[in-house]
Design a protein around this motif. Sequence first.
Motif, PDB file in Angstrom:
ATOM      1  N   THR A   1      31.120  38.814  38.266  1.00  0.00           N
ATOM      2  CA  THR A   1      31.344  39.682  37.730  1.00  0.00           C
ATOM      3  C   THR A   1      31.722  40.744  39.296  1.00  0.00           C
ATOM      4  OG1 THR A   1      30.418  40.002  35.513  1.00  0.00           O
ATOM      5  CG2 THR A   1      31.169  41.632  35.581  1.00  0.00           C
ATOM      6  N   ILE A   2      33.127  41.285  39.426  1.00  0.00           N
ATOM      7  CA  ILE A   2      33.804  41.757  40.051  1.00  0.00           C
ATOM      8  C   ILE A   2      33.452  43.819  39.692  1.00  0.00           C
ATOM      9  CG2 ILE A   2      35.434  42.631  42.042  1.00  0.00           C
ATOM     10  CD1 ILE A   2      35.655  39.268  42.243  1.00  0.00           C
ATOM     11  N   GLN A   3      33.180  44.271  40.124  1.00  0.00           N
ATOM     12  CA  GLN A   3      34.234  46.171  39.797  1.00  0.00           C
ATOM     13  C   GLN A   3      34.014  46.272  41.298  1.00  0.00           C
ATOM     14  OE1 GLN A   3      33.760  47.097  36.863  1.00  0.00           O
ATOM     15  NE2 GLN A   3      33.129  45.085  36.008  1.00  0.00           N
ATOM     16  N   GLU A   4      34.683  47.687  41.027  1.00  0.00           N
ATOM     17  CA  GLU A   4      35.667  48.077  42.034  1.00  0.00           C
ATOM     18  C   GLU A   4      34.789  49.904  41.931  1.00  0.00           C
ATOM     19  OE1 GLU A   4      39.993  49.644  43.728  1.00  0.00           O
ATOM     20  OE2 GLU A   4      39.413  47.407  43.639  1.00  0.00           O
ATOM     21  N   TYR A   5      34.073  50.876  42.763  1.00  0.00           N
ATOM     22  CA  TYR A   5      33.804  51.203  43.031  1.00  0.00           C
ATOM     23  C   TYR A   5      34.824  52.654  44.561  1.00  0.00           C
ATOM     24  CZ  TYR A   5      30.489  49.477  40.101  1.00  0.00           C
ATOM     25  OH  TYR A   5      30.276  49.545  39.094  1.00  0.00           O
ATOM     26  N   LYS A   6      34.569  53.291  44.518  1.00  0.00           N
ATOM     27  CA  LYS A   6      34.693  54.271  45.550  1.00  0.00           C
ATOM     28  C   LYS A   6      33.607  54.967  45.893  1.00  0.00           C
ATOM     29  CE  LYS A   6      37.373  58.440  46.638  1.00  0.00           C
ATOM     30  NZ  LYS A   6      38.389  59.163  46.719  1.00  0.00           N
ATOM     31  N   VAL A   7      33.456  54.905  47.818  1.00  0.00           N
ATOM     32  CA  VAL A   7      31.979  55.225  47.327  1.00  0.00           C
ATOM     33  C   VAL A   7      32.092  57.054  47.459  1.00  0.00           C
ATOM     34  CG1 VAL A   7      30.084  55.468  49.637  1.00  0.00           C
ATOM     35  CG2 VAL A   7      31.127  53.436  49.250  1.00  0.00           C
ATOM     36  N   THR A   8      31.274  57.521  47.587  1.00  0.00           N
ATOM     37  CA  THR A   8      30.799  58.934  47.140  1.00  0.00           C
ATOM     38  C   THR A   8      29.853  59.859  48.205  1.00  0.00           C
ATOM     39  OG1 THR A   8      29.692  58.741  45.339  1.00  0.00           O
ATOM     40  CG2 THR A   8      31.960  59.231  45.135  1.00  0.00           C
TER      41      THR A   8
ATOM     42  N   ILE B   1      19.664  39.645  35.541  1.00  0.00           N
ATOM     43  CA  ILE B   1      18.912  40.051  36.302  1.00  0.00           C
ATOM     44  C   ILE B   1      18.813  40.404  37.591  1.00  0.00           C
ATOM     45  CG2 ILE B   1      16.076  40.991  36.277  1.00  0.00           C
ATOM     46  CD1 ILE B   1      15.855  38.858  34.137  1.00  0.00           C
ATOM     47  N   ASP B   2      19.454  39.618  38.811  1.00  0.00           N
ATOM     48  CA  ASP B   2      19.122  40.139  40.293  1.00  0.00           C
ATOM     49  C   ASP B   2      20.190  41.051  40.286  1.00  0.00           C
ATOM     50  OD1 ASP B   2      18.139  38.324  40.167  1.00  0.00           O
ATOM     51  OD2 ASP B   2      19.076  36.165  40.794  1.00  0.00           O
ATOM     52  N   GLY B   3      21.679  41.355  39.427  1.00  0.00           N
ATOM     53  CA  GLY B   3      21.944  42.939  40.298  1.00  0.00           C
ATOM     54  C   GLY B   3      22.658  42.647  40.688  1.00  0.00           C
TER      55      GLY B   3
END
Length: 114
Positions: A49-56, A103-105
């Motif tokens: 499952t792929i999610q995109e984030y911006k490092v803050t 569970i592994d996240g």
Amino acid sequence: MGRIKTKITILLVLLLLLAGGYMYINDIELKDVPTAIGQTLSSEEEEYTIQEYKVTKIDGSEYHGVAENGTKIIFNGKKLNQDLSDIKEGDKIKAYFSKSKRIDGLIKVAKVND
């Protein structure tokens, strides 16, 4: 020499016409033709499952990020066993989560090149 080039050109045109006819008859589109990169991407999408984030924020080896929908993430770079030194504040990343082992996240992080 000119006759050989003409014959080769005619053969190539006939070959292209036959290939096009075959694809038309069998209702095959170019997007349906598998490629090595297409197979890699599709298998990758099935595993994660792929999610995109911006490092803050980066605090030592701890990275904080936020998605466009407001979802936040905090992860430790040391636990991922990968070099994250090229990731800076403001960079976009893709976070890969295991589909089979929730569970592994977080499994891995990749920097998105805009």
